[in-house]
Scaffold this motif. Structure first.
Motif, PDB file in Angstrom:
ATOM      1  N   LEU A  42       1.216  -1.145  -0.090  1.00  0.00           N
ATOM      2  CA  LEU A  42      -0.241   0.003   0.595  1.00  0.00           C
ATOM      3  C   LEU A  42       1.339   1.289  -0.035  1.00  0.00           C
ATOM      4  O   LEU A  42       0.897   1.873  -0.370  1.00  0.00           O
ATOM      5  CB  LEU A  42      -1.030   0.094   1.510  1.00  0.00           C
ATOM      6  CG  LEU A  42      -2.342  -0.960   0.654  1.00  0.00           C
ATOM      7  CD1 LEU A  42      -2.751  -0.710   2.671  1.00  0.00           C
ATOM      8  CD2 LEU A  42      -3.079  -0.662   0.340  1.00  0.00           C
TER       9      LEU A  42
ATOM     10  N   THR B  72      -5.591   3.763  -0.898  1.00  0.00           N
ATOM     11  CA  THR B  72      -7.203   3.047  -0.748  1.00  0.00           C
ATOM     12  C   THR B  72      -8.492   3.938  -1.359  1.00  0.00           C
ATOM     13  O   THR B  72      -9.443   3.072  -1.949  1.00  0.00           O
ATOM     14  CB  THR B  72      -7.903   2.833   0.657  1.00  0.00           C
ATOM     15  OG1 THR B  72      -6.240   2.030   1.553  1.00  0.00           O
ATOM     16  CG2 THR B  72      -8.547   1.469   1.192  1.00  0.00           C
ATOM     17  N   GLU B  76     -10.368   2.623  -4.562  1.00  0.00           N
ATOM     18  CA  GLU B  76     -12.504   2.616  -4.795  1.00  0.00           C
ATOM     19  C   GLU B  76     -12.817   4.045  -5.849  1.00  0.00           C
ATOM     20  O   GLU B  76     -13.852   3.171  -6.288  1.00  0.00           O
ATOM     21  CB  GLU B  76     -11.712   3.344  -2.743  1.00  0.00           C
ATOM     22  CG  GLU B  76     -13.841   3.164  -2.813  1.00  0.00           C
ATOM     23  CD  GLU B  76     -14.212   2.018  -2.225  1.00  0.00           C
ATOM     24  OE1 GLU B  76     -15.152   1.136  -2.880  1.00  0.00           O
ATOM     25  OE2 GLU B  76     -12.968   0.784  -2.146  1.00  0.00           O
TER      26      GLU B  76
END
Lengths: 241, 83
Positions: A42, B72, B76
């Motif tokens: 990430l 994230t 999305e």
């Protein structure tokens, strides 16, 4: 890395701040730790995304950003710095960061090529609620009589102009940003000249300029706030300086 | 699509800098500043730590949480766009 801190370690690994030794140990750890592996993935993704925003800003802009921030923190490498001095440097650093964001924002967010860069930057600063409470460069105009409370103050550079910027908010949550300078704000094409400046609407934002010895540019998506400001100034309920 | 393609690159291909920039403004200030200094202005983590007046480890944590939030958020968004 005796303590397991996936957040910190992932960023240190991806950013390349680990020593060779730390790096080898962390890589061995990665093979067995699902959490760290996910955080590294990430982190890498987020860093690449931030990098894509950076690519949109010209190199010279990035250089001026770094120079501005570093110039604001001259004692950064001195380990014996007192707490007081560090606090002062920190505030100067953050003020520079606020200014820097206006520059980066102006470079990254592409508005139509119709408005001069100063006004682009002003609209960007408004749209992104960039004005944060960092320092008090000049007494902030008090708009309490108009039902607007100040939420932030900073000194920023808009294009070639150095201006003071003040952010306000009503109880109902409507925002207005007020930029104050010693010189008039350049009039973009499409703006309507007024007695003491110009008005314009662009991308759901209303812009209004005017003033005397102090010039102002007010931006809000709520036209009523600008009307209220104009009345306040006309009636002398509000002073710019 | 090539299954070996880097997910970060895949994300980049579909998102413009504008979307990234907008996402960046939704991060908590400390995370946003850490990313601006290190990832946008190319400062070292040590320099960023002194500008922010925080220990290096704290800056690294903020940097990571900011990057993770960006990854994230934008993944999305992309999913919404393509679905």
């Amino acid at each position: 890395m005796t303590v397991h801190e996936p957040d910190r370690d992932a960023a240190a690994y991806v950013t390349g701040t680990m020593t060779l030794d730390e790096r080898e140990r962390f890589e061995a750890h990665l093979l067995t730790c699902e959490t760290c592996w996910r955080e590294v993935r990430l982190d890498r993704e987020g860093r690449a995304l931030a990098g894509s925003a950076r690519e949109a800003a010209p190199a010279e802009l990035r250089e001026s950003v770094r120079a501005a921030v570093l110039a604001a923190t001259p004692d950064r490498a001195v380990s014996s710095t007192t707490r007081l001095r560090r606090r002062r440097d920190r505030l100067r650093g953050l003020a520079a960061v606020a200014a820097v964001f206006a520059l980066l924002g102006a470079g990254i967010v592409a508005h139509g090529a119709s408005a001069p860069s100063t006004i682009d930057a002003a609209m960007t600063a408004y749209a992104q609620s960039q004005i944060e409470a960092h320092h008090e460069p000049m007494p902030a105009p008090d708009l309490g009589a108009l039902g607007m409370a100040r939420t932030g103050t900073t000194h920023i550079q808009l294009g070639a102009m150095n201006v003071e910027a003040f952010a306000y908010r009503t109880d109902a949550g409507a925002r207005m940003t007020l930029f104050v300078a010693d010189e008039p704000f350049p009039m973009p094409p499409g703006a309507t000249p007024t007695l003491d400046g110009w008005d314009m609407s662009h991308d759901d934002m209303h812009l209004m300029t005017g003033g005397g010895s102090k010039q102002f540019l007010a931006i809000s998506s709520d036209m009523a706030l600008l009307t209220s400001l104009q009345h306040g100034l006309d009636l002398g309920m509000v002073q710019l300086a | 699509m090539d299954p070996h393609e880097d997910p970060a690159e895949r994300a980049l291909a579909t998102l413009d800098a504008d979307a990234v920039h907008r996402a960046m403004w939704t991060l908590p200030e400390a995370q946003r500043i850490a990313i601006a200094l290190v990832d946008l202005a190319d400062m070292s983590v040590l320099d960023a730590a002194s500008v922010m007046g925080s220990p290096k480890g704290t800056v690294l944590s903020r940097l990571h949480r900011g990057r993770r939030a960006l990854a994230t958020m934008l993944t999305e968004q992309r999913r919404e766009q393509t679905s």
